[in-house]
Design an enzyme around this catalytic site. Sequence first.
Site, PDB file in Angstrom:
ATOM      1  N   ASP A   1     106.689 182.304  21.353  1.00  0.00           N
ATOM      2  CA  ASP A   1     106.323 181.651  20.629  1.00  0.00           C
ATOM      3  C   ASP A   1     105.853 180.793  20.808  1.00  0.00           C
ATOM      4  O   ASP A   1     105.556 179.920  21.259  1.00  0.00           O
ATOM      5  CB  ASP A   1     107.933 181.314  19.076  1.00  0.00           C
ATOM      6  CG  ASP A   1     107.547 180.570  18.115  1.00  0.00           C
ATOM      7  OD1 ASP A   1     106.686 179.695  17.927  1.00  0.00           O
ATOM      8  OD2 ASP A   1     108.142 180.223  17.197  1.00  0.00           O
TER       9      ASP A   1
ATOM     10  N   LYS B   1      94.826 170.021  12.681  1.00  0.00           N
ATOM     11  CA  LYS B   1      93.557 170.854  13.309  1.00  0.00           C
ATOM     12  C   LYS B   1      93.058 169.438  13.253  1.00  0.00           C
ATOM     13  O   LYS B   1      91.738 169.796  15.181  1.00  0.00           O
ATOM     14  CB  LYS B   1      92.428 171.932  12.112  1.00  0.00           C
ATOM     15  CG  LYS B   1      93.339 173.567  12.408  1.00  0.00           C
ATOM     16  CD  LYS B   1      93.314 173.996  13.297  1.00  0.00           C
ATOM     17  CE  LYS B   1      94.030 175.447  13.248  1.00  0.00           C
ATOM     18  NZ  LYS B   1      93.821 176.109  14.284  1.00  0.00           N
TER      19      LYS B   1
ATOM     20  N   TYR C   1      97.156 171.905   6.862  1.00  0.00           N
ATOM     21  CA  TYR C   1      96.140 172.164   8.270  1.00  0.00           C
ATOM     22  C   TYR C   1      95.100 171.811   8.514  1.00  0.00           C
ATOM     23  O   TYR C   1      95.463 171.557   9.623  1.00  0.00           O
ATOM     24  CB  TYR C   1      95.509 173.509   7.182  1.00  0.00           C
ATOM     25  CG  TYR C   1      94.450 174.692   8.029  1.00  0.00           C
ATOM     26  CD1 TYR C   1      95.569 175.277   9.161  1.00  0.00           C
ATOM     27  CD2 TYR C   1      93.785 174.704   7.322  1.00  0.00           C
ATOM     28  CE1 TYR C   1      94.287 175.573   9.539  1.00  0.00           C
ATOM     29  CE2 TYR C   1      92.707 175.959   8.221  1.00  0.00           C
ATOM     30  CZ  TYR C   1      93.627 176.129   9.771  1.00  0.00           C
ATOM     31  OH  TYR C   1      92.621 177.078  10.066  1.00  0.00           O
TER      32      TYR C   1
ATOM     33  N   ASN D   1      94.804 180.324  19.871  1.00  0.00           N
ATOM     34  CA  ASN D   1      94.303 180.984  18.793  1.00  0.00           C
ATOM     35  C   ASN D   1      95.204 180.348  17.955  1.00  0.00           C
ATOM     36  O   ASN D   1      95.338 180.072  16.948  1.00  0.00           O
ATOM     37  CB  ASN D   1      94.112 182.391  19.186  1.00  0.00           C
ATOM     38  CG  ASN D   1      93.191 182.982  17.890  1.00  0.00           C
ATOM     39  OD1 ASN D   1      93.000 182.553  17.670  1.00  0.00           O
ATOM     40  ND2 ASN D   1      94.670 184.209  17.215  1.00  0.00           N
TER      41      ASN D   1
ATOM     42  N   VAL E   1      86.620 183.975   7.941  1.00  0.00           N
ATOM     43  CA  VAL E   1      86.654 184.972   8.677  1.00  0.00           C
ATOM     44  C   VAL E   1      87.530 185.831   7.925  1.00  0.00           C
ATOM     45  O   VAL E   1      88.796 185.089   7.015  1.00  0.00           O
ATOM     46  CB  VAL E   1      87.225 184.972  10.156  1.00  0.00           C
ATOM     47  CG1 VAL E   1      87.354 186.677  10.496  1.00  0.00           C
ATOM     48  CG2 VAL E   1      86.154 184.159  10.702  1.00  0.00           C
TER      49      VAL E   1
ATOM     50  N   THR F   1      90.056 188.432   6.953  1.00  0.00           N
ATOM     51  CA  THR F   1      91.292 188.715   7.756  1.00  0.00           C
ATOM     52  C   THR F   1      92.109 189.892   7.221  1.00  0.00           C
ATOM     53  O   THR F   1      92.749 190.232   7.378  1.00  0.00           O
ATOM     54  CB  THR F   1      92.261 187.638   9.051  1.00  0.00           C
ATOM     55  OG1 THR F   1      92.864 186.723   8.393  1.00  0.00           O
ATOM     56  CG2 THR F   1      91.150 187.305  10.323  1.00  0.00           C
TER      57      THR F   1
HETATM   58  N1  NAP Z   1      90.788 183.204   9.060  1.00  0.00           N
HETATM   59  C1  NAP Z   1      89.614 182.185   9.035  1.00  0.00           C
HETATM   60  O1  NAP Z   1      89.111 182.173   7.934  1.00  0.00           O
HETATM   61  C2  NAP Z   1      89.686 180.930   9.990  1.00  0.00           C
HETATM   62  C3  NAP Z   1      88.543 179.793   9.760  1.00  0.00           C
HETATM   63  C4  NAP Z   1      88.539 178.826  10.677  1.00  0.00           C
HETATM   64  C5  NAP Z   1      89.490 178.868  11.795  1.00  0.00           C
HETATM   65  N2  NAP Z   1      90.302 179.720  11.487  1.00  0.00           N
HETATM   66  C6  NAP Z   1      91.794 179.923  12.951  1.00  0.00           C
HETATM   67  O2  NAP Z   1      91.325 181.434  13.786  1.00  0.00           O
HETATM   68  C7  NAP Z   1      92.770 181.020  14.400  1.00  0.00           C
HETATM   69  C8  NAP Z   1      93.453 182.677  14.063  1.00  0.00           C
HETATM   70  O3  NAP Z   1      92.948 182.613  12.368  1.00  0.00           O
HETATM   71  P1  NAP Z   1      93.826 184.380  11.673  1.00  0.00           P
HETATM   72  O4  NAP Z   1      92.866 183.594   9.999  1.00  0.00           O
HETATM   73  O5  NAP Z   1      93.066 185.479  12.708  1.00  0.00           O
HETATM   74  O6  NAP Z   1      94.778 184.134  11.822  1.00  0.00           O
HETATM   75  P2  NAP Z   1      96.116 185.077  11.561  1.00  0.00           P
HETATM   76  O7  NAP Z   1      95.401 186.072  10.762  1.00  0.00           O
HETATM   77  O8  NAP Z   1      96.541 184.492  10.115  1.00  0.00           O
HETATM   78  O9  NAP Z   1      96.908 185.336  12.412  1.00  0.00           O
HETATM   79  C9  NAP Z   1      97.437 183.664  12.923  1.00  0.00           C
HETATM   80  C10 NAP Z   1      97.668 184.036  14.411  1.00  0.00           C
HETATM   81  O10 NAP Z   1      98.705 183.250  14.760  1.00  0.00           O
HETATM   82  C11 NAP Z   1     100.030 183.576  15.265  1.00  0.00           C
HETATM   83  N3  NAP Z   1     101.254 182.780  14.656  1.00  0.00           N
HETATM   84  C12 NAP Z   1     101.489 181.920  13.968  1.00  0.00           C
HETATM   85  N4  NAP Z   1     102.651 181.116  14.296  1.00  0.00           N
HETATM   86  C13 NAP Z   1     102.537 181.617  15.125  1.00  0.00           C
HETATM   87  C14 NAP Z   1     103.834 181.300  16.185  1.00  0.00           C
HETATM   88  N5  NAP Z   1     105.145 179.829  15.711  1.00  0.00           N
HETATM   89  N6  NAP Z   1     104.194 181.773  16.945  1.00  0.00           N
HETATM   90  C15 NAP Z   1     103.125 182.665  17.707  1.00  0.00           C
HETATM   91  N7  NAP Z   1     102.235 182.914  17.211  1.00  0.00           N
HETATM   92  C16 NAP Z   1     102.210 182.791  15.800  1.00  0.00           C
HETATM   93  C17 NAP Z   1     100.676 184.597  14.225  1.00  0.00           C
HETATM   94  O11 NAP Z   1     101.732 186.157  14.118  1.00  0.00           O
HETATM   95  P3  NAP Z   1     102.376 186.284  13.583  1.00  0.00           P
HETATM   96  O12 NAP Z   1     102.061 187.373  13.056  1.00  0.00           O
HETATM   97  O13 NAP Z   1     103.567 186.463  14.010  1.00  0.00           O
HETATM   98  O14 NAP Z   1     102.618 184.910  12.813  1.00  0.00           O
HETATM   99  C18 NAP Z   1      99.054 185.548  14.384  1.00  0.00           C
HETATM  100  O15 NAP Z   1      98.534 186.691  15.381  1.00  0.00           O
HETATM  101  C19 NAP Z   1      93.606 180.120  13.829  1.00  0.00           C
HETATM  102  O16 NAP Z   1      93.514 178.865  15.196  1.00  0.00           O
HETATM  103  C20 NAP Z   1      93.554 179.854  12.085  1.00  0.00           C
HETATM  104  O17 NAP Z   1      93.016 178.581  12.031  1.00  0.00           O
HETATM  105  C21 NAP Z   1      90.598 181.157  10.930  1.00  0.00           C
END
Ligand code: NAP
Length: 270
Positions: A58, A171, A167, A86, A200, A202
């Site tokens: 975790d 950050k 959030y 990440n 992004v 997702t």
């Molecule tokens: N997508 C965007 O537009 C965007 C924009 C700016 C920044 N970001 C940043 O990019 C990174 C990835 O984002 P994403 O969009 O790929 O997010 P996402 O699809 O929501 O995936 C988040 C990931 O973090 C894991 N996670 C969350 N809490 C956790 C915990 N306590 N322990 C272990 N794993 C945990 C999740 O695992 P579980 O499935 O187990 O929850 C998942 O693998 C993040 O830092 C986010 O803030 C994303």
Amino acid sequence: MASYVVTGVNRGIGFEFLRQLSENPSSTVIGLSRNKKATEEKVKAEIGRSNIHILEADASDGAALKKAAADASKITGGKIDYVIANAAVASEWSEYRNIGTLGEEPERFEKDILDTIKINTIGPIHLFNFFLPLLRNGSAKKAIAISTGMADAEMISKFGVDISPSYAISKGALNVAVAKFDAQFRKEGILFLAVSPGLVDTGKAATLTDEQKVGLGQMVAKFSEYAPNWTGAITPEVSVNAVVKVINEASIENGSGGAYISHWGNKQWL
Ligand SMILES: NC(=O)c1ccc[n+]([C@@H]2O[C@H](COP(=O)([O-])OP(=O)(O)OC[C@H]3O[C@@H](n4cnc5c(N)ncnc54)[C@H](OP(=O)(O)O)[C@@H]3O)[C@@H](O)[C@H]2O)c1
């Protein structure tokens, strides 16, 4: 021969990091997930490379991250080149609401901020500290925090980006933590850098409630005002490709230590 540790690899941007970083068969990619078995099955089905190793942790649990560092050390022989923090959350309740509306339920809001900071800020701090001995033994010596343009106070104020306070605060604090790591460890040649991946897609937009869709629409309108030539969310593939390029080009020598930059390598967030 590069070695990588990435958190939050079971989906989204983290899974794409696994895919792209493992393309070179001589690289070792260690992914941390809170569900090792399910992630291993997904990796086997969708990537199928033997240079990917999944460890269970975790990302907010200091003891689990300490154990992950010990387990990673056994895989790589005591060294790591790149650590990428990440994993992160934005709670469903607060992501598309503003600070005043959330403040109408002060206790719930307080818990939401603290829970978000525990994962998004304290998790990466533990991760970097526990992996520091491995980074010291690595060649690249790069610790990367995946941040967000949503934490840029100037953009928030100038364009009225009022949603996602928990959030954004988590950050923003992470960016300061990166600067603190840099302040202490730059002299050892270890690069600490915060990188935003852009907006992004997702796949989460499809699951939003009507209220969340309104919040998202307002945010996108503000983003379009901020970046008039912006064409919308990018794919994880495009984002990770750009972020990896930024990571590869960043160095202490070129002034990247402690910086907070985008997937463009600058302060342009979209
Ligand atoms: N997508 C965007 O537009 C965007 C924009 C700016 C920044 N970001 C940043 O990019 C990174 C990835 O984002 P994403 O969009 O790929 O997010 P996402 O699809 O929501 O995936 C988040 C990931 O973090 C894991 N996670 C969350 N809490 C956790 C915990 N306590 N322990 C272990 N794993 C945990 C999740 O695992 P579980 O499935 O187990 O929850 C998942 O693998 C993040 O830092 C986010 O803030 C994303």
